[in-house]
Design an enzyme around this catalytic site. Structure first.
Site, PDB file in Angstrom:
ATOM      1  N   LYS A  80       0.836  -1.201   0.000  1.00  0.00           N
ATOM      2  CA  LYS A  80       0.000   0.000   0.000  1.00  0.00           C
ATOM      3  C   LYS A  80       0.873   1.254   0.000  1.00  0.00           C
ATOM      4  CE  LYS A  80      -3.877   1.858   2.766  1.00  0.00           C
ATOM      5  NZ  LYS A  80      -4.699   1.566   3.970  1.00  0.00           N
ATOM      6  N   SER A 155      -9.461   2.206   3.196  1.00  0.00           N
ATOM      7  CA  SER A 155      -8.528   2.904   2.334  1.00  0.00           C
ATOM      8  C   SER A 155      -7.609   1.968   1.539  1.00  0.00           C
ATOM      9  CB  SER A 155      -7.662   3.851   3.178  1.00  0.00           C
ATOM     10  OG  SER A 155      -6.899   3.136   4.140  1.00  0.00           O
ATOM     11  N   SER A 179      -9.757  -0.421   7.367  1.00  0.00           N
ATOM     12  CA  SER A 179      -9.254  -0.186   6.010  1.00  0.00           C
ATOM     13  C   SER A 179      -8.726  -1.414   5.306  1.00  0.00           C
ATOM     14  CB  SER A 179      -8.157   0.881   6.041  1.00  0.00           C
ATOM     15  OG  SER A 179      -8.703   2.130   6.358  1.00  0.00           O
TER      16      SER A 179
END
Length: 470
Positions: A80, A155, A179
């Site tokens: 990420k 996210s 997330s």
């Protein structure tokens, strides 16, 4: 034989051991799959083809001599874009960091590299990882491979979209309020948030969520995610066979709306656990664990964002001379609003959050004195249009920005391990359940998740007739 991009990490390493294919073959298959799917998904913000090929070649040499580093050696995976990977950009989804290239790995990334993982790309996220869908002004919008008109959530939306579409079997991500778990649920995947403190974060970006945001994995099966977690924790995390357990089934929090398809799938899961020999009790009173936490949770991140951007000149990622502050006009409207909200907070506002966290911890002590696990939905809503930050209605009820996210933040606040597992199709889309254990019982939680997965296997997206997102 299945093409390598279709395989789990465990299946890949089994193939390496039998010399059916090499890590270079697997990487090339994932890169080709990425090339085919990225135009319609936008899961990645950067790729490192050459660096990944060098890592895959080194792994292939180890497998050829029968000396792999472990169960992740040669496995292609993404990271990420809020964690540093040496030689790759770290943008955090913000134009404020545009052009910054990391000189070193953050600790969880370094541990994956030391385990032989082939790190080939950075995945997309919303700006500063502060929203439950995935879009930003720098890299654009990420789409759900099950239906590219819809969001994979956030996210960690880029991470989940990549794994679901076959761009790589595993993704390293972060979870500060759900997330990892919600995007995993929206994409038919396994997403694990470890206990607070199990995985250390060092040499990374400023931690605006403090240690409530933890690093964890998204994958297609529990075993893969267990191996990733063990690697980034730097310790063994053996998940044995579960013993008969006491499970508290909580179908909803307070009066918050839940999509009826999701509600039905989680109830079937509760029945499934009972069939496996576990004692499952449905909560008979209204559960409000998350009410205060969900209301106050943005306070924590807003305060963290204001703290960081007021002191951003201290951080090399921003490349600012001493005394020069960042140009906030380069931030998106949501980040600017969150920053301004954070500036208005006083010390008592942040203390309100800490007081509610302590009260929640006391409530969890009471719950786990009687039960071993908690079962809830992973998300209250099915995926919604990808350009919208949140669904406006769930089950014919109007909801606010966190209406879809009510089930997850309490685990972050109390430092509990939590896992999302795929459970059913609803309207042609995946949805999932969430299991939560008491702090430090990560291995027991993973064992229960494996038992459920074995009893109720979930097909990969491409096994449902999906062949290309193009």
């Amino acid at each position: 034989m299945n093409e390598p991009w279709r395989l789990s990490a465990a299946q890949l390493t089994a193939g390496y051991a039998k010399q059916l294919f090499t890590p270079l073959d697997a990487l090339q298959a994932c890169l080709a799959r990425t090339e085919a799917c990225e135009p319609s998904l936008n899961a990645f913000v950067a790729l490192d083809r050459e660096g990944a090929r060098r890592a895959a070649a080194s792994s292939a040499a180890r497998w050829a001599t029968g000396r792999p580093l472990g169960p992740l050696d040669g496995v292609p995976m993404s990271v990420k874009d809020n964690m540093h990977v040496a030689g790759l950009p770290t943008s955090w989804g913000s134009r404020l960091l545009q052009g910054f290239v990391a000189s070193h790995d953050e600790l969880p990334v370094a541990r994956l590299r030391a385990a032989g993982a082939v790190l080939f790309g950075k995945s997309n996220l919303p700006e500063f990882a502060m929203q439950g869908y995935t879009s930003n002004a720098l890299h654009g919008t990420t789409r759900n491979p099950w239906d590219t008109a819809l969001t994979p959530g956030g996210s960690s939306g880029g991470a989940a979209a990549a794994v679901a579409a076959g761009l790589g079997p595993l993704a390293l991500a972060t979870d500060g309020g759900g997330s990892i778990r919600r995007p995993a649920s929206h994409c038919g995947l396994v997403g694990f948030k470890p206990s607070r403190g199990l995985v250390r974060r060092e040499r990374g970006l400023p931690e605006i969520f403090l240690d409530y945001e933890v690093a964890g994995g998204i994958g297609r099966c529990v075993k893969d995610v267990q191996h990733l977690t063990a690697a980034i924790a730097g310790s063994r995390l053996e998940a044995g066979r579960p013993t008969p357990s006491r499970i508290l089934f909580v179908p909803r929090f307070g009066t918050h709306a839940v999509d009826p398809n999701i509600a039905a799938s989680v109830r079937r899961a509760a029945e499934g656990f009972a069939a496996l020999g576990h004692a499952v009790d449905e909560a008979q009173q209204q559960v409000n664990w998350s009410e205060a936490i969900n209301a106050l949770w943005p306070t924590l991140s807003n305060a963290g964002l204001a703290w960081m951007l007021q002191r951003a000149w201290q951080w090399p990622e921003f490349g600012l001379p001493e005394g020069v502050h960042p140009d906030l006009s380069r931030c998106g409207a949501v980040a600017q609003a969150n920053f301004n909200a954070g500036l208005k907070l006083d010390a008592s506002g942040l203390f309100d959050v800490l007081a509610e966290v302590r009260e929640l911890e006391r409530q969890m002590e009471v719950v786990f004195a009687r039960y071993d696990f908690i079962l809830t939905p992973a998300t209250a809503a099915l995926p919604w249009p990808c350009e919208q930050s949140h669904p406006e209605r769930i089950a014919d009820a109007e909801v606010g920005p966190r209406g879809h996210a009510v089930f997850t933040a309490f685990a972050n606040a109390a430092g509990l391990p939590a896992i999302a597992l795929p459970s059913a199709h609803a309207e042609g889309l995946p949805t999932g359940i969430q299991l939560v254990a008491s702090a430090g019982h990560d291995a027991e939680l993973l064992a229960l998740a494996m038992q459920y997965e074995e009893a109720f296997p979930w097909p990969a997206l491409w096994d449902e007739g999906f062949h290309s997102t193009g």
